[in-house]
Design a protein around this motif. Structure first.
Motif, mmCIF file in Angstrom:
data_model
loop_
_atom_site.group_PDB
_atom_site.id
_atom_site.type_symbol
_atom_site.label_atom_id
_atom_site.label_comp_id
_atom_site.label_asym_id
_atom_site.label_seq_id
_atom_site.Cartn_x
_atom_site.Cartn_y
_atom_site.Cartn_z
ATOM 1 N N GLY A 126 0.805 -1.216 0.000
ATOM 2 C CA GLY A 126 0.000 0.000 0.000
ATOM 3 C C GLY A 126 0.835 1.262 0.000
ATOM 4 O O GLY A 126 0.367 2.328 0.374
ATOM 5 N N LYS A 127 2.103 1.142 -0.419
ATOM 6 C CA LYS A 127 2.999 2.309 -0.441
ATOM 7 C C LYS A 127 2.645 3.222 -1.604
ATOM 8 O O LYS A 127 2.448 2.767 -2.719
ATOM 9 C CB LYS A 127 4.453 1.867 -0.572
ATOM 10 C CG LYS A 127 4.961 1.174 0.648
ATOM 11 C CD LYS A 127 6.403 1.536 0.863
ATOM 12 C CE LYS A 127 6.953 0.747 1.991
ATOM 13 N NZ LYS A 127 7.141 1.357 3.195
ATOM 14 N N PRO A 128 2.613 4.551 -1.344
ATOM 15 C CA PRO A 128 2.338 5.502 -2.416
ATOM 16 C C PRO A 128 3.461 5.493 -3.465
ATOM 17 O O PRO A 128 4.644 5.555 -3.126
ATOM 18 C CB PRO A 128 2.294 6.845 -1.696
ATOM 19 C CG PRO A 128 2.001 6.508 -0.266
ATOM 20 C CD PRO A 128 2.673 5.190 -0.032
ATOM 21 N N LEU A 129 3.072 5.392 -4.724
ATOM 22 C CA LEU A 129 4.023 5.383 -5.840
ATOM 23 C C LEU A 129 3.943 6.650 -6.670
ATOM 24 O O LEU A 129 4.945 7.105 -7.207
ATOM 25 C CB LEU A 129 3.731 4.193 -6.763
ATOM 26 C CG LEU A 129 3.747 2.813 -6.152
ATOM 27 C CD1 LEU A 129 3.205 1.796 -7.144
ATOM 28 C CD2 LEU A 129 5.160 2.455 -5.736
ATOM 29 N N ALA A 130 2.735 7.187 -6.807
ATOM 30 C CA ALA A 130 2.540 8.340 -7.679
ATOM 31 C C ALA A 130 1.220 9.031 -7.370
ATOM 32 O O ALA A 130 0.302 8.427 -6.822
ATOM 33 C CB ALA A 130 2.549 7.901 -9.140
ATOM 34 N N VAL A 131 1.166 10.315 -7.734
ATOM 35 C CA VAL A 131 -0.097 11.045 -7.749
ATOM 36 C C VAL A 131 -0.498 11.078 -9.216
ATOM 37 O O VAL A 131 0.303 11.449 -10.080
ATOM 38 C CB VAL A 131 0.056 12.467 -7.176
ATOM 39 C CG1 VAL A 131 -1.252 13.239 -7.321
ATOM 40 C CG2 VAL A 131 0.485 12.415 -5.714
ATOM 41 N N VAL A 132 -1.725 10.649 -9.493
ATOM 42 C CA VAL A 132 -2.193 10.530 -10.871
ATOM 43 C C VAL A 132 -3.502 11.283 -11.060
ATOM 44 O O VAL A 132 -4.219 11.545 -10.098
ATOM 45 C CB VAL A 132 -2.369 9.052 -11.275
ATOM 46 C CG1 VAL A 132 -1.055 8.292 -11.204
ATOM 47 C CG2 VAL A 132 -3.420 8.365 -10.407
ATOM 48 N N ILE A 133 -3.798 11.608 -12.309
ATOM 49 C CA ILE A 133 -5.093 12.179 -12.674
ATOM 50 C C ILE A 133 -5.841 11.110 -13.465
ATOM 51 O O ILE A 133 -5.471 10.812 -14.607
ATOM 52 C CB ILE A 133 -4.934 13.461 -13.524
ATOM 53 C CG1 ILE A 133 -4.137 14.532 -12.780
ATOM 54 C CG2 ILE A 133 -6.312 13.986 -13.949
ATOM 55 C CD1 ILE A 133 -4.827 15.141 -11.585
ATOM 56 N N PRO A 134 -6.876 10.513 -12.872
ATOM 57 C CA PRO A 134 -7.650 9.483 -13.577
ATOM 58 C C PRO A 134 -8.361 10.066 -14.804
ATOM 59 O O PRO A 134 -8.837 11.204 -14.767
ATOM 60 C CB PRO A 134 -8.667 9.015 -12.542
ATOM 61 C CG PRO A 134 -8.111 9.443 -11.227
ATOM 62 C CD PRO A 134 -7.328 10.683 -11.496
ATOM 63 N N LEU A 135 -8.442 9.291 -15.854
ATOM 64 C CA LEU A 135 -9.126 9.715 -17.061
ATOM 65 C C LEU A 135 -10.602 9.333 -17.009
ATOM 66 O O LEU A 135 -11.393 9.798 -17.834
ATOM 67 C CB LEU A 135 -8.459 9.087 -18.288
ATOM 68 C CG LEU A 135 -6.973 9.406 -18.450
ATOM 69 C CD1 LEU A 135 -6.394 8.671 -19.645
ATOM 70 C CD2 LEU A 135 -6.746 10.900 -18.574
ATOM 71 N N TYR A 136 -10.974 8.483 -16.036
ATOM 72 C CA TYR A 136 -12.347 8.011 -15.868
ATOM 73 C C TYR A 136 -12.672 7.953 -14.386
ATOM 74 O O TYR A 136 -11.770 7.897 -13.558
ATOM 75 C CB TYR A 136 -12.526 6.596 -16.452
ATOM 76 C CG TYR A 136 -12.028 6.448 -17.859
ATOM 77 C CD1 TYR A 136 -12.847 6.726 -18.947
ATOM 78 C CD2 TYR A 136 -10.725 6.025 -18.111
ATOM 79 C CE1 TYR A 136 -12.390 6.597 -20.248
ATOM 80 C CE2 TYR A 136 -10.254 5.893 -19.406
ATOM 81 C CZ TYR A 136 -11.086 6.181 -20.472
ATOM 82 O OH TYR A 136 -10.623 6.062 -21.753
ATOM 83 N N ASP A 137 -13.967 7.915 -14.042
ATOM 84 C CA ASP A 137 -14.370 7.675 -12.663
ATOM 85 C C ASP A 137 -14.038 6.216 -12.317
ATOM 86 O O ASP A 137 -13.719 5.422 -13.198
ATOM 87 C CB ASP A 137 -15.871 7.920 -12.492
ATOM 88 C CG ASP A 137 -16.232 9.408 -12.580
ATOM 89 O OD1 ASP A 137 -15.336 10.246 -12.395
ATOM 90 O OD2 ASP A 137 -17.413 9.706 -12.832
#
Length: 165
Positions: A126-137
């Motif tokens: 459960g380690k954070p790897l990245a902050v992302v912007i989802p393209l879908y819900d």
């Protein structure tokens, strides 16, 4: 890789703090309370985000309509929502800045919204790897069979991760 240069930094005003916390509460819900501090500074930088410092560490980032913890913020002050869990095969690609492709996704929390940041975490720890912007819900991501599901905007080892004060 371009380095982020801090031009200047200063404590934010009460009105700015209210606005920031409102955006953060919309992003991560009641866990926004984890990010309160006696003094929060804004760093004027060459970054594409507004960067907020708590205890001289880049803990929060903001862009127009949203605010979200940086990876360092997510590690130092863990929160529970807005997660996309990826399999261990995707990890080496994620930490090099790759976008999330649907085959690598194990699960998605229901609060993930298209266009608003989410945290990509590995399935084992459960380690954070990245902050992302989802393209879908969330439902749209799970309905996909292949293709890009989220754009990587901040990852371990990038210029924001390496920002030193």
């Amino acid at each position: 890789m371009a380095e982020i240069i801090i031009k200047k930094r200063h404590a934010i005003k009460k009105g700015q703090l209210t606005s920031l916390m409102t955006k953060l509460k919309e992003s991560i819900g009641d866990d926004a309370g984890l990010y309160t501090a006696p003094m929060i500074e804004i760093a004027e930088t060459t970054s594409k985000f507004n960067i907020y410092l708590i205890d001289k560490k880049p803990i929060l980032m903001e862009k127009d309509e949203w605010a979200f913890p940086t990876l360092r913020g997510a590690i130092l002050r863990p929160f529970s929502g807005r997660r996309i869990v990826v399999d261990m095969g995707a990890v080496p690609y994620m930490v090099n800045g790759a976008d999330i492709m649907r085959p690598g996704i194990v699960s998605v929390t229901p609060d993930v919204k298209a266009g608003y940041p989410a945290l990509a975490v590995d399935e084992s720890h459960g380690k954070p790897l990245a902050v992302v912007i989802p393209l879908y819900d969330a439902d749209g991501i799970l309905a996909l069979e292949k293709g890009k599901a989220a754009k990587n905007i901040h990852y371990v080892g990038d210029e924001l991760w390496n920002l030193e004060l």
